[in-house]
Design an enzyme around this catalytic site. Structure first.
Site, PDB file in Angstrom:
ATOM      1  N   HIS A  99      52.383  80.227  27.116  1.00 48.23           N
ATOM      2  CA  HIS A  99      52.356  79.033  27.964  1.00 48.23           C
ATOM      3  C   HIS A  99      50.929  78.569  28.155  1.00 48.23           C
ATOM      4  O   HIS A  99      49.994  79.362  28.173  1.00 48.23           O
ATOM      5  CB  HIS A  99      53.006  79.309  29.318  1.00 48.23           C
ATOM      6  CG  HIS A  99      52.401  80.442  30.086  1.00 48.23           C
ATOM      7  ND1 HIS A  99      52.656  81.769  29.782  1.00 48.23           N
ATOM      8  CD2 HIS A  99      51.549  80.466  31.136  1.00 48.23           C
ATOM      9  CE1 HIS A  99      51.988  82.546  30.609  1.00 48.23           C
ATOM     10  NE2 HIS A  99      51.300  81.790  31.447  1.00 48.23           N
ATOM     11  N   HIS A 101      48.538  76.313  30.798  1.00 47.17           N
ATOM     12  CA  HIS A 101      48.445  75.710  32.130  1.00 47.17           C
ATOM     13  C   HIS A 101      47.745  74.353  31.984  1.00 47.17           C
ATOM     14  O   HIS A 101      46.667  74.281  31.377  1.00 47.17           O
ATOM     15  CB  HIS A 101      47.594  76.574  33.067  1.00 47.17           C
ATOM     16  CG  HIS A 101      48.112  77.958  33.306  1.00 47.17           C
ATOM     17  ND1 HIS A 101      48.616  78.350  34.527  1.00 47.17           N
ATOM     18  CD2 HIS A 101      48.190  79.057  32.503  1.00 47.17           C
ATOM     19  CE1 HIS A 101      48.974  79.629  34.469  1.00 47.17           C
ATOM     20  NE2 HIS A 101      48.728  80.086  33.245  1.00 47.17           N
TER      21      HIS A 101
END
Ligand code: 5GP
Length: 116
Positions: A99, A101
């Site tokens: 992932h 941010h």
């Protein structure tokens, strides 16, 4: 093997989702550090950056272009923002599902501090 983010991607767990396509899903971080804090997650479970292969380049490329699009939608493109991918222990990674941010909406300060 599954992850908490895989359950969010599939809809099994709730989230404040802001974007989804066949490669990535984006939703608001549950514990935001800035007015905009969105996680852009690979739909496929890839534990860390270390596990990426050339076959994943479409996914990683999409993560970047979705970050750009969401920054525009959040109204932070011009003021600026930071994209962060943590990897393993020293990187501070907590969830082992790739992932990025997207963080912005306030001045973020220097990227890292020198160790005294
Ligand atoms: P990492 O440290 O792995 O780069 O970041 C993991 C991020 O996931 C943290 O910022 C944390 O707040 C967020 N997070 C952890 N669990 C959940 C969850 O169940 N839902 C959402 N929306 N964010 C989560």
């Amino acid at each position: 093997m599954t992850t908490i983010f895989a359950k969010i991607v599939s809809g099994e767990l709730p989230s404040k989702m802001v974007y989804q396509d066949e490669l990535v899903t984006a939703f608001r971080d549950i514990n935001p550090i800035a007015p905009t804090h969105i996680l852009i997650v690979s739909n496929k479970i890839i534990p860390t950056v270390n596990d990426l292969t050339e076959d994943d380049e479409k996914i990683t490329g999409r993560m970047m272009t979705v970050a750009k699009k969401l920054a525009e939608e959040e109204g932070i493109a011009e003021s600026g923002y930071r994209l962060i991918i943590n990897c393993n222990g020293h990187g501070g990674q907590e969830v082992f599902h790739l992932h990025m941010h997207l963080v912005g909406g306030r001045p973020l300060g220097p990227m890292l501090y020198h160790q005294k």
